[in-house]
Write an enzyme that holds these catalytic residues in place. Structure first.
Site, PDB file in Angstrom:
ATOM      1  N   ASN A 149       0.597  -9.899   0.827  1.00 46.38           N
ATOM      2  CA  ASN A 149      -0.054  -8.841   0.992  1.00 46.38           C
ATOM      3  C   ASN A 149       0.081  -7.606  -0.076  1.00 46.38           C
ATOM      4  O   ASN A 149      -0.733  -6.743  -0.250  1.00 46.38           O
ATOM      5  CB  ASN A 149       0.158  -8.068   2.362  1.00 46.38           C
ATOM      6  CG  ASN A 149       1.757  -8.182   2.426  1.00 46.38           C
ATOM      7  OD1 ASN A 149       2.263  -9.412   2.423  1.00 46.38           O
ATOM      8  ND2 ASN A 149       2.318  -7.395   2.977  1.00 46.38           N
ATOM      9  N   CYS A 322       8.293   4.539   3.211  1.00 45.97           N
ATOM     10  CA  CYS A 322       8.894   5.729   3.015  1.00 45.97           C
ATOM     11  C   CYS A 322       9.754   6.262   4.212  1.00 45.97           C
ATOM     12  O   CYS A 322       9.402   6.120   5.217  1.00 45.97           O
ATOM     13  CB  CYS A 322       7.855   6.915   2.903  1.00 45.97           C
ATOM     14  SG  CYS A 322       8.380   8.678   2.268  1.00 45.97           S
TER      15      CYS A 322
HETATM   16  C1  LIG Z   1       0.469 -11.124   5.496  1.00 47.62           C
HETATM   17  C2  LIG Z   1       0.421 -10.407   6.528  1.00 47.62           C
HETATM   18  N1  LIG Z   1       0.760 -11.122   7.633  1.00 47.62           N
HETATM   19  C3  LIG Z   1       0.726 -10.285   8.913  1.00 47.62           C
HETATM   20  C4  LIG Z   1       0.417  -8.957   9.323  1.00 47.62           C
HETATM   21  C5  LIG Z   1       0.314  -8.432  10.470  1.00 47.62           C
HETATM   22  O1  LIG Z   1      -0.963  -8.509  11.002  1.00 47.62           O
HETATM   23  P1  LIG Z   1      -1.287  -7.485  12.299  1.00 47.62           P
HETATM   24  O2  LIG Z   1      -1.683  -6.266  11.545  1.00 47.62           O
HETATM   25  O3  LIG Z   1      -2.453  -8.106  12.656  1.00 47.62           O
HETATM   26  O4  LIG Z   1      -0.314  -7.562  13.094  1.00 47.62           O
HETATM   27  C6  LIG Z   1      -0.064  -8.314   7.927  1.00 47.62           C
HETATM   28  C7  LIG Z   1      -0.749  -6.946   7.987  1.00 47.62           C
HETATM   29  O5  LIG Z   1      -0.592  -6.243   7.148  1.00 47.62           O
HETATM   30  C8  LIG Z   1      -0.138  -8.990   6.726  1.00 47.62           C
HETATM   31  O6  LIG Z   1      -0.278  -8.473   5.479  1.00 47.62           O
END
Ligand SMILES: Cc1ncc(COP(=O)(O)O)c(C=O)c1O
Length: 382
Positions: A149, A322
């Site tokens: 992410n 943060c």
């Molecule tokens: C790689 C990854 N997994 C899981 C999640 C969690 O998802 P949710 O926001 O649907 O709980 C995120 C959210 O940013 C993510 O980027």
């Protein structure tokens, strides 16, 4: 409104998705468990969405369950595996996994399971060999996300899954960031669990899906009535499920076009950064999501720059959390060997389908100005 470059945080709902959802709030409302016509229509809508998701993933609809979020899906798999093996044994996960994996693993470790957390290499990728050398005779689960992410780096999920399959170890793949951006095919990946989340690919928030290979251990976090084949009690959120199905269908049909448009925006952005000496693009040489650019602007606080850009009308993200007003460097960057000052100087720019070339050009221009202004501030203070 500012120009939005934070699509890894969340994406706007596609108006076509909204249109598909709207009737299910009022005229077509119904509880899928009811035996009358309203209920049967709602059930049909839920099952259609399940098929749409299955088709996106090259999966069987019976193996798809709905959850409220990617977080819930990841938690549910880890808790189920821990329960199935009596809270003994070992879990391997990558240091770049989302906290919903890491913290669930830490929780089951309190109940007796052992953990190995694997660092990514300097390119932001977890090596197949490092997974292999972490495996033990009692390893019960390996967690490896398809795309990170923060950095957008794609991970060698298929290779890891094929190695684990030979040893009978199930693999959980968090594909929350990958779905809608790159092809996600559960058969080609060869994993046992895979999750996706609606709000990351122009579906509604508060709805996600978990694919579980038939026969893989799976229990229920929520108990009550027998929705989702007894795996998740609670009345289905029909409008959201319908929206998720529609978003999945659009992502499947438009994947190539989206990939082309998003990578063109990212390449335009990174191309223009080449003559900004402070800019270091992370993980530029590895396979990445088409729309994610992670950049350090050396000598500048990423957090300050993000706040300054916000004032100038650009929404971007820092990789840092943060705490008590003090930005902390990204854990992922530190684990791949990036220095703390460079990690603190980083921004994540994630492009979306509604961004224009002009917005990208203006963002680069703003970055140039921001770097000059904030560097000056740093030198005045120091
Ligand atoms: C790689 C990854 N997994 C899981 C999640 C969690 O998802 P949710 O926001 O649907 O709980 C995120 C959210 O940013 C993510 O980027």
């Amino acid at each position: 409104m500012s120009a939005y470059f934070d699509h890894n945080a969340t994406t706007p709902l596609d108006p076509r998705v909204l249109e598909a959802m709207l009737p299910f709030f009022i005229e077509r409302h119904g509880n899928p468990s009811s035996a009358h016509g309203h209920g049967r229509a709602a059930r049909e809508a839920v099952e259609k969405a399940r098929r749409q998701i299955a088709e996106l993933l090259s999966a069987s609809p019976e193996e798809v369950m709905f959850t409220s979020s990617g977080t819930e899906a990841n938690n549910a798999v880890i808790y189920s595996v821990a329960e199935a093996c009596g809270h003994s044994g070992h879990i391997v996960f990558a240091a770049l996994e989302h906290p919903s994996i890491r913290q669930a693993a830490e929780r089951v470790a309190q109940g007796g399971m052992e953990l190995t957390e694997l660092d990514p290499d300097a390119r932001g990728v977890v090596g197949v060999e490092s997974v292999e050398s972490a495996l033990r005779h009692d390893t019960r689960l390996v967690c490896l996300m398809q795309a990170n992410n923060e950095l957008g780096t794609l991970q060698p999920v298929a290779e890891v899954a094929s190695m684990c399959r030979r040893r009978g170890i199930p693999v959980l793949c968090d594909a929350v960031q990958a779905v809608g951006k790159v092809r996600v095919d559960v058969q080609a990946l060869g994993v046992d669990y895979l999750c996706l989340g609606g709000h990351k690919f122009h579906g509604p928030p508060g709805i996600a899906a978990l694919w579980v290979r038939s026969g893989a251990p799976m229990g229920s976090l929520l108990v009550g009535a027998s929705q989702e084949r007894g795996l998740r009690a609670s009345t289905e959120n029909v409008p959201a499920v319908v929206g998720l199905g529609e978003a999945a269908e659009l992502a499947r049909l438009e994947l190539d076009d989206r990939h082309r448009r998003l990578s063109a925006l990212r390449d335009r952005f990174e191309g223009q950064l080449k003559d900004l000496p402070e800019a270091v693009v992370h993980c530029a040489d590895v396979e990445r999501l088409p729309h994610t650019s992670h950049v350090a602007l050396l000598g500048v606080s990423g957090h300050q720059l993000m706040l300054w850009l916000d004032q100038q009308g650009f929404a971007v993200s820092t990789g840092s959390a943060c705490h008590s007003g003090k930005p902390q460097p990204s854990r992922t960057l530190l684990r791949m060997g990036v220095s703390e000052p460079e990690a603190l100087a980083s921004l994540r720019i994630s492009f979306g389908l509604t961004n224009s070339d002009d917005e990208v050009d203006r963002l680069v221009e703003a970055l140039r100005r921001g770097v000059v202004i904030l560097k000056d501030e740093v030198s005045v203070v120091s």
